[in-house]
Enzyme design. Structure first.
Site, short mmCIF file in Angstrom:
data_model
loop_
_atom_site.label_atom_id
_atom_site.label_comp_id
_atom_site.label_asym_id
_atom_site.label_seq_id
_atom_site.Cartn_x
_atom_site.Cartn_y
_atom_site.Cartn_z
N LYS A 22 -6.72 5.15 3.90
CA LYS A 22 -5.31 5.20 3.59
C LYS A 22 -5.11 5.42 2.04
O LYS A 22 -4.37 6.57 1.75
CB LYS A 22 -4.53 4.09 4.28
CG LYS A 22 -3.10 3.83 3.90
CD LYS A 22 -2.33 3.01 4.55
CE LYS A 22 -2.22 1.73 3.79
NZ LYS A 22 -1.36 1.55 2.68
N ASN A 23 -5.48 4.27 1.14
CA ASN A 23 -4.81 4.40 -0.07
C ASN A 23 -5.82 5.54 -0.69
O ASN A 23 -5.60 5.52 -1.91
CB ASN A 23 -5.45 3.00 -0.63
CG ASN A 23 -4.17 1.97 -0.12
OD1 ASN A 23 -3.42 2.21 0.57
ND2 ASN A 23 -4.63 0.68 -0.42
N CYS A 117 9.61 -5.16 -1.46
CA CYS A 117 9.24 -5.08 -0.06
C CYS A 117 8.68 -6.59 0.50
O CYS A 117 8.77 -7.43 -0.39
CB CYS A 117 8.16 -4.07 0.28
SG CYS A 117 6.60 -4.46 -0.63
N ARG A 122 8.18 -4.86 -6.39
CA ARG A 122 7.27 -3.89 -6.65
C ARG A 122 7.98 -2.89 -7.49
O ARG A 122 8.27 -1.94 -6.92
CB ARG A 122 6.70 -3.24 -5.48
CG ARG A 122 5.90 -4.48 -4.71
CD ARG A 122 5.02 -3.98 -3.49
NE ARG A 122 3.75 -3.17 -3.76
CZ ARG A 122 3.41 -2.50 -2.79
NH1 ARG A 122 3.78 -2.68 -1.41
NH2 ARG A 122 2.20 -2.04 -2.95
N ASP A 309 -5.40 -7.06 -0.74
CA ASP A 309 -5.42 -6.41 0.78
C ASP A 309 -6.00 -7.14 1.92
O ASP A 309 -5.91 -6.66 2.97
CB ASP A 309 -5.42 -4.86 0.87
CG ASP A 309 -4.16 -4.20 0.20
OD1 ASP A 309 -3.24 -4.79 0.01
OD2 ASP A 309 -4.49 -2.99 -0.01
N ARG A 401 0.72 1.16 10.31
CA ARG A 401 0.58 1.94 8.98
C ARG A 401 -0.69 1.99 8.49
O ARG A 401 -0.93 3.00 7.53
CB ARG A 401 1.69 1.18 8.04
CG ARG A 401 3.06 0.98 8.49
CD ARG A 401 3.95 0.37 7.48
NE ARG A 401 3.54 1.05 6.12
CZ ARG A 401 3.75 0.40 4.91
NH1 ARG A 401 4.14 -0.98 4.89
NH2 ARG A 401 3.09 0.58 3.74
C1 UD1 Z 1 -1.76 -0.27 -4.52
C2 UD1 Z 1 -2.18 -0.16 -2.92
C3 UD1 Z 1 -1.91 -1.49 -2.10
C4 UD1 Z 1 -2.62 -2.77 -2.97
C5 UD1 Z 1 -2.22 -2.75 -4.21
C6 UD1 Z 1 -3.03 -3.57 -5.08
C7 UD1 Z 1 -1.90 2.04 -2.37
C8 UD1 Z 1 -1.09 3.19 -1.57
N1 UD1 Z 1 -1.49 0.97 -2.15
O1 UD1 Z 1 -0.35 -0.56 -4.19
O2 UD1 Z 1 -2.10 -1.57 -0.86
O3 UD1 Z 1 -2.35 -3.87 -2.42
O4 UD1 Z 1 -2.53 -1.39 -4.88
O5 UD1 Z 1 -4.34 -3.70 -4.92
O6 UD1 Z 1 -3.00 2.27 -2.84
N2 UD1 Z 1 3.48 -3.50 -11.12
C9 UD1 Z 1 4.47 -3.60 -12.16
N3 UD1 Z 1 5.14 -2.27 -12.40
C10 UD1 Z 1 4.94 -1.08 -11.97
C11 UD1 Z 1 3.69 -1.01 -10.99
C12 UD1 Z 1 3.16 -2.20 -10.67
O7 UD1 Z 1 4.94 -4.49 -12.51
O8 UD1 Z 1 5.29 -0.17 -12.46
C13 UD1 Z 1 2.89 -4.71 -10.54
C14 UD1 Z 1 3.20 -5.08 -9.34
O9 UD1 Z 1 4.45 -5.62 -9.00
C15 UD1 Z 1 1.94 -5.79 -8.66
C16 UD1 Z 1 0.71 -5.19 -9.88
O10 UD1 Z 1 1.61 -4.48 -10.85
O11 UD1 Z 1 2.01 -7.13 -9.18
C17 UD1 Z 1 -0.15 -4.18 -8.98
O12 UD1 Z 1 0.58 -3.49 -8.35
P1 UD1 Z 1 -0.12 -2.00 -7.90
O13 UD1 Z 1 -1.47 -1.93 -8.60
O14 UD1 Z 1 0.71 -0.92 -8.85
O15 UD1 Z 1 0.09 -1.81 -6.58
P2 UD1 Z 1 0.19 -0.48 -5.90
O16 UD1 Z 1 -0.14 0.65 -6.57
O17 UD1 Z 1 1.73 -0.32 -5.42
#
Ligand code: UD1
Length: 425
Positions: A22-23, A117, A122, A309, A401
């Site tokens: 998925k990711n 969420c 996030r 995850d 999902r």
């Molecule tokens: C992706 C994965 C999700 C997984 C996560 C962490 C997909 C579709 N989803 O989510 O399954 O749980 O990586 O491995 O690939 N953050 C900020 N600002 C930003 C972006 C992120 O502060 O603009 C923080 C988030 O709140 C979190 C951390 O960075 O604490 C990591 O998040 P991130 O790696 O961005 O997660 P996703 O890409 O949303």
């Protein structure tokens, strides 16, 4: 809305085949506005999140059709429109990654700002800062992010250094830069997840020039145009990890076909510490679980650390391991919605400052519980398999999902899951 009803304890036995990731599929689909012509993607999992991304692509004018069980035919004739409906974006955070590619292909685009969420706050500030570094103008109004692409880029070198590792922001900025001729981008403190390497391989097959994915430092040399290609998506390491944990937690014997040991190093290390027996070969990983496990200390970190995850699933397993285990969550610090539900099944878990302290109990007992998010649903499913008696997991729809054919796959391992499409009162 929906529930799973299960009677435990069950010992899993047999063989299960892992689906496409998925990711990996989501960021690849989010890059499509930049990729002209025909793209054929194989090993695409049929999941709710993938369906949502397909709907988003259709809503902006891309033709997307299933051809066979897991193959997508995608045609981008280069006439996308720039507004993504809020109703679709709100369903899934990964849809935000379409903003850069779409803006670059149409000049101006708007995508709703994802909200919080169940697993915590996030934000998307790293995405927005990164796009601005690439020369985009970005503004936010009425809960929507509006972006305007820069005009022609003169030869320029840009460095984006993320303050914290982010999978989504790394993918978003890397993909967008791939379509910006004249620009050379260096990303520092990039996320190193295998799905980023898969995205790099896909984009390079379309004509992009990206190197370094899988390390913390990436380089992207923008090109004039990306052209569609035929590509096979990697297998889902989180789905694989979930079945491996379910097998170990139920003291079963399960061959997890397509599980890649290179991608699951942190979990396998935990298994070794705990005394879970497993073997790896080129087809996958087989768990032949031991009788008694040892407690562990786990730090949840970005890849190659233990994946967030899989944190809810391993917590379910640890709940009956004699002694005290500690799980520190460093990625989503408040991702513990599954803990009160596990405790309702008899677990003894206390969370303080993002550390779950698990005191192993003799056994879990079945209870009505509620899934708060995708991986919490997987955690409760594992707990239900371990528990004595009937467990009813409500709001189980989250599981669709991220787990393709989940009912069929668990039934194949000897589990009698009853699915009620409406929650059981
Ligand atoms: C992706 C994965 C999700 C997984 C996560 C962490 C997909 C579709 N989803 O989510 O399954 O749980 O990586 O491995 O690939 N953050 C900020 N600002 C930003 C972006 C992120 O502060 O603009 C923080 C988030 O709140 C979190 C951390 O960075 O604490 C990591 O998040 P991130 O790696 O961005 O997660 P996703 O890409 O949303």
């Amino acid at each position: 809305m929906g529930s799973f009803i299960l009677y435990g304890p069950v010992t899993l036995r047999g063989k299960v085949e892992i689906s496409g990731a998925k990711n990996a599929a989501l960021p690849i689909l989010a890059s499509i506005p930049l990729i002209k012509g025909i793209t054929v993607l194989h090993n695409v999992p049929r999941l709710e999140d993938v369906h949502t991304m397909i709907q988003i692509l259709r809503s902006i004018g891309v033709k997307v059709e299933w051809k066979g069980e897991n193959t997508l035919l995608i045609i981008n004739e280069g006439s996308c429109t720039g507004d993504v409906p809020y109703e679709l974006v709100r369903k899934m955070r990964a849809s935000f990654n379409i903003l850069g590619p779409l803006t670059l292909s149409v000049g101006k685009a708007s995508v709703a700002q994802p909200g919080g969420c169940a697993i915590g706050l996030r934000p998307v500030n790293f995405h927005i800062d990164g796009l601005e570094k690439l020369g985009f103008s970005v503004s936010i109004s009425h809960g929507t992010v509006h972006a305007t692409a820069p005009g022609r880029v003169d030869e320029s070198e840009v460095v984006v250094s993320f303050p914290k590792v982010s999978v989504g922001a790394t993918e978003h900025i890397m993909t967008t830069a791939a379509g910006m001729k004249g620009l050379t981008l260096q990303i520092n403190n990039a996320a190193q997840e295998p799905e980023i390497e898969d995205l790099q391989n896909f984009l390079n097959s379309c004509g992009a020039r990206i190197t370094g994915a899988g390390t913390s430092s990436l380089t992207v040399e923008g090109v004039e145009e990306l052209q569609g290609c035929e590509y096979t998506i990697m297998y889902d390491r989180i789905e694989a990890g979930t079945y491996l944990i379910a097998a170990a937690a139920t003291h079963g014997e399960v061959e997890v076909v397509n599980a890649c040991s290179n991608h699951l190093g942190a979990l396998l290390e935990v298994f070794e510490h705990m005394g879970v027996n497993f073997t790896c070969n080129e087809n996958g990983i087989t768990v032949k679980a031991g009788d008694v496990y040892r407690p562990v200390k786990i730090e949840v970190n970005p890849y190659p650390g233990f994946p967030t995850d899989l944190q809810p699933q391993i917590l379910a397993m640890l709940s009956t391991v004699k002694g005290v285990s500690l799980v520190k969550e460093n990625v989503f610090k408040s991702r513990f919605g599954h803990v009160p539900e596990l405790n309702r099944m008899g677990a003894l878990i206390v969370v303080e400052d993002s550390v779950a302290v698990v005191e192993g109990v003799e056994e879990l007992t079945g209870a009505p519980v509620e899934a708060t998010d995708l991986r919490a649903a997987a955690s409760l499913l594992i707990a239900a398999l371990m528990a004595k008696g009937e467990t009813i997991i409500s709001h189980i729809e989250h599981i669709f999902r991220g787990y393709e054919k989940v009912i069929e796959k668990f039934r194949g391992l000897g589990v009698n899951i009853v699915y009620e499409p409406r929650d059981v009162e």
